[in-house]
Design an enzyme around this catalytic site. Structure first.
Site, mmCIF file in Angstrom:
data_model
loop_
_atom_site.group_PDB
_atom_site.id
_atom_site.type_symbol
_atom_site.label_atom_id
_atom_site.label_comp_id
_atom_site.label_asym_id
_atom_site.label_seq_id
_atom_site.Cartn_x
_atom_site.Cartn_y
_atom_site.Cartn_z
ATOM 1 N N HIS A 1 6.066 -63.774 -13.151
ATOM 2 C CA HIS A 1 4.610 -63.282 -13.452
ATOM 3 C C HIS A 1 3.760 -64.315 -13.807
ATOM 4 C CE1 HIS A 1 7.194 -59.518 -12.385
ATOM 5 N NE2 HIS A 1 7.454 -59.672 -13.657
ATOM 6 N N ASP B 1 -17.083 -43.222 -22.274
ATOM 7 C CA ASP B 1 -18.348 -42.723 -22.694
ATOM 8 C C ASP B 1 -17.591 -41.220 -22.804
ATOM 9 O OD1 ASP B 1 -17.181 -41.292 -21.035
ATOM 10 O OD2 ASP B 1 -18.148 -41.868 -18.908
ATOM 11 N N HIS C 1 4.005 -56.870 -16.328
ATOM 12 C CA HIS C 1 3.946 -57.501 -15.715
ATOM 13 C C HIS C 1 2.791 -58.280 -15.221
ATOM 14 C CE1 HIS C 1 7.394 -56.298 -12.685
ATOM 15 N NE2 HIS C 1 7.848 -55.811 -13.113
ATOM 16 N N CYS D 1 -13.207 -42.509 -19.963
ATOM 17 C CA CYS D 1 -14.223 -41.963 -19.395
ATOM 18 C C CYS D 1 -14.042 -40.762 -18.775
ATOM 19 C CB CYS D 1 -14.423 -42.530 -18.718
ATOM 20 S SG CYS D 1 -13.708 -43.620 -17.439
ATOM 21 N N THR E 1 -12.617 -40.538 -15.602
ATOM 22 C CA THR E 1 -10.967 -40.824 -15.064
ATOM 23 C C THR E 1 -10.051 -42.058 -15.180
ATOM 24 O OG1 THR E 1 -12.685 -41.960 -13.381
ATOM 25 C CG2 THR E 1 -12.606 -40.155 -12.832
ATOM 26 N N GLY F 1 -13.248 -45.723 -13.580
ATOM 27 C CA GLY F 1 -15.124 -46.454 -13.500
ATOM 28 C C GLY F 1 -14.658 -47.326 -14.350
HETATM 29 C C1 RB5 Z 1 -19.407 -39.954 -16.091
HETATM 30 O O1 RB5 Z 1 -19.438 -38.246 -15.440
HETATM 31 C C2 RB5 Z 1 -17.527 -39.897 -15.303
HETATM 32 O O2 RB5 Z 1 -18.620 -40.934 -13.979
HETATM 33 C C3 RB5 Z 1 -17.339 -41.350 -15.586
HETATM 34 O O3 RB5 Z 1 -17.102 -41.076 -17.011
HETATM 35 C C4 RB5 Z 1 -16.071 -41.850 -15.420
HETATM 36 O O4 RB5 Z 1 -14.894 -40.594 -14.571
HETATM 37 C C5 RB5 Z 1 -16.467 -42.883 -14.094
HETATM 38 O O5 RB5 Z 1 -15.625 -43.809 -13.454
#
Ligand code: RB5
Length: 146
Positions: free
Chosen positions: A133, A8, A98, A65, A67, A70
């Protein structure tokens, strides 16, 4: 080896760095977007990338993304996908050995480009151990049917 990549807006720079890194190593990539920094919805790109892996067009996938979390949540909704959000080398190796993970999820707000490329290398180069596994992977697959 062909790698599907998706992101994203919050993972765009990391995805582009990964594509450049993999191309330099002679690894084929397919970019499923997004292609601009405009705000967008990560599940859209998680699905496009995951379907390329499940359909056999690509061997493994990488999703970026903010983190990585998501993207992993969305990708894991696709039957047969085992997506792992991680930020350390031990997990990158272990999730291939694994869990036979088929998608690596990285957070641009969590890892730098250097670490991201290293984690991608480990993920791509590490084989599934099979053996005991495999039974556990089969049990994960059965959860899709319940
Ligand atoms: C976008 O702001 C952020 O929410 C998305 O990139 C991601 O980190 C969601 O898990």
């Amino acid at each position: 080896m062909k790698i599907a990549l998706g992101c994203d807006h919050a993972g765009l720079k990391l995805k582009n760095a990964l594509i450049a890194h993999l191309k330099e190593k002679g690894i084929e990539t397919v970019d499923f977007g997004t292609y601009t920094a405009d705000s967008c919805d990560y599940p859209v790109y998680a699905e496009k990338t995951a379907r390329a892996v499940i359909g056999g067009e690509c061997d493994l996938g990488i999703l970026c993304c903010g983190t990585g979390i998501g993207m992993s949540m969305a990708a894991n909704k696709i039957r047969g996908i085992r997506a792992a959000a991680l930020s350390d080398a031990f997990s990158a190796e272990a999730t291939r050995r694994h869990n036979n993970a088929n998608i690596l999820c990285l957070g641009e707000r969590v890892v730098g480009e250097g670490l991201g490329c290293m984690l991608a290398d480990i993920f791509i180069e590490t084989p599934f151990d099979g053996g005991r596994h495999q039974k556990r992977i089969d049990l994960i697959s059965k959860l899709d049917d319940r």
